[in-house]
Design a protein around this motif. Structure first.
Motif: not given
Lengths: 461, 80
Positions: A307-317
């Motif tokens: 999982v790419d955690l930083v990409q997921e952060m940007l999507k959720v934000a």
């Protein structure tokens, strides 16, 4: 609102990491920097760069007004705080939102709630997360102290309620010892702090540091398993692994589920980490704190989960629901991260800013190097000493250790002393291979097993 | 009377006091004994005390509190 542009309110390797994630999602990147950081890699990689002030962090990276002004002027949709600096400042998160942008992280309220030790402990207790057993409040009489010690077991710490910074702390080993020490501790506390109030807490000896990666979108909450960060020097993590060393499956399940319960309790949004002490002997774990941001050591989790955690952060934000489902997160193999610092491990880890004259990074499918370095780059003295993180994956822990040792031989950073020799020795250490570590292990090992002569002779052999 | 320079051995951020709440180690015009701490330099989040090698009088600081400093840069001058 999908995020189309983001300002990175950080520096160093994490700024580079965030830019790479943003670029992969087609997001425009704006990098802020201090006057000392005009030549840093993140500035070169970002679409735009903004000078926000003098070198001192207080005047640049910690200056909320300057960062918000830069974000407004650059007309970005979002601000990613990275780790450290303003990442766990609830007022900064509020200021970003008040300026009409998304904060890539939880709400200001959640940051404040979980950032305060007392309120975080209350949240943990409400969510059913075990906290270190103790008196909870003040212990007034020796009878009360007896009852508490019977419940917590020995050793137990007797602490001045008004104390701080390690003052007024006594470690008590037996009931007889308690009877002797309790009145003394109370008198001492009264003399030192004008308050004889005491509280008690179980001492977790030889504890390991285990932490769980959590993720939420305010409605859905998942964990991405645990990391082990027991190798520390002066409370700073040096080497991190995922998963934790030989953690029993039943403990892992309870641990990770408790972290999700905590996330659900506060309807958490974004990436976070719940930290625990783990007592290997009793197999009990205890809540320490929550970090409401991306962690330095997040890549080991990414390596075992994909999982790419930083990409997921940007999507959720940007308002997207969590794309991760608990059942789909299947860890595989083992990953280790070594923090490569500009410090001289043979001179008591003296910090060593300077210019990088040569950089050779080993490449491979199972190897990742998150860094801010390039040849010719001058590391400024104003910030922390982290230069990069070498992360290696293996099907098993022993395969990972073997690959790590080989990869470290190929990693060349010249121009400044670094902690690479420390990691080379750790990667081949029998104690590390057998998992014989706890949070105080590394400091002792550095005294007895890590000297320039020993390391050099091992190289010759 | 001659002037003696106290130079920085390190790059970093110069502080005249041990914390924002305490008075400076030395005020401009103070006398200095050999071994006196005149400031600290923060290098990558670690702190190093700067001590005077020689005794002197009437110290004058050439670097302000919380300002960046380079190795060899003159922090202060004292008179002898």
């Amino acid at each position: 609102m999908t995020i189309r542009s983001v300002l990175i309110a950080n520096r160093g390797e994490i700024a580079v990491r965030i830019i790479r994630a943003a670029k992969a999602l087609g997001i425009r990147t704006v990098q802020v920097h201090s006057a000392a950081d005009a030549e840093m890699l993140a500035v070169k990689l970002a679409d735009e760069a903004v000078d926000i002030g003098p070198p001192a962090p207080k005047k640049s990276y910690l200056n909320i007004e300057a960062v918000i002004a830069a974000a407004k002027a650059a007309k970005v949709d979002a601000v990613h705080p990275g780790y450290g600096f303003l990442s766990e400042n609830g007022d900064f998160a509020d200021a970003v939102v008040a300026a009409g942008m998304a904060f890539v992280g939880p709400s200001g309220d959640a940051i404040r709630l979980l950032g305060d030790k007392v309120s975080a402990r209350e949240v943990a207790a409400r969510a059913g997360v075990p906290t270190v057993p103790g008196s909870g409040g003040r212990v007034l009489t020796l009878d009360d102290a007896h009852r508490i010690a019977e419940r917590t077991g020995f050793p137990v710490m007797v602490k001045a309620a008004a104390g701080g910074g390690g003052r007024g702390i006594r470690i008590v080993e037996t009931l007889a010892d308690l009877e002797k020490q309790f009145p003394l501790a109370s008198a001492e506390a009264a003399a030192a702090f004008g308050d004889g109030g005491l509280y008690m807490e179980k001492v977790i000896t030889r504890a390991r540091h285990v932490e769980v990666q959590i993720f939420g979108d305010g409605e859905n909450f998942v964990h991405l398993y645990e990391r082990e960060c027991s190798l520390q020097r002066r409370r700073q993590k040096v080497w991190e692994e995922a998963p934790a060393f030989e953690l029993p499956q039943v403990v892992r399940k309870k641990l990770c589920e408790s972290a999700v319960a905590l996330a659900r309790e506060v309807r958490y949004t974004g990436a976070g980490t719940v930290e625990y002490l783990y007592d290997e002997e009793t197999r009990e774990f205890y809540f320490i704190e929550v970090n409401t941001r991306i962690q330095v050591e997040h890549p080991v989790t990414e390596m075992i989960t994909g999982v790419d955690l930083v990409q997921e952060m940007l999507k959720v934000a940007g308002g997207a629901p969590l794309s991760l489902k608990q059942d789909d997160i299947k860890p595989r193999g083992h990953a280790i991260e070594c923090r490569i610092n500009a410090e001289d491990p043979f001179k008591d880890f003296a910090p060593s800013p300077g210019t990088i004259t040569k950089l050779v990074v080993p490449e491979g499918k199972s190897v990742r190097f998150d860094t801010m370095l390039y040849e010719g780059y001058t590391i400024p003295p104003f910030y922390d000493s982290l230069l990069g993180k070498l992360i290696v994956w293996g099907e098993t822990r022993s395969e990972c250790l073997e690959r790590l040792a080989k990869t470290l031989e190929g990693l060349k950073i010249e121009g400044v002393p670094t902690t690479i020799p420390l990691h080379q020795t750790l990667a081949r250490s029998a104690a590390v291979a057998s998992g014989a570590f706890h949070t105080r292990f590394l400091e002792g090992w550095l005294e007895t097993d890590f000297t320039e002569t020993k390391t050099k002779s091992a190289e010759v052999a | 009377m001659s002037k003696i320079e106290i130079k920085s051995p390190l790059p970093g951020t110069f502080y005249r006091a041990s914390s924002p709440d305490t008075p400076p180690f030395k005020a401009d015009g103070d006398a200095v004994a050999s071994g006196d701490v005149i400031g600290v330099i923060e290098v990558m989040k670690t702190f190093h005390e700067i001590t005077a090698q020689d005794a002197g009088t009437n110290i004058t600081f050439l670097v302000d509190n919380e300002e960046p400093i380079m190795p060899g840069q003159v922090i202060a001058e004292i008179e002898q």
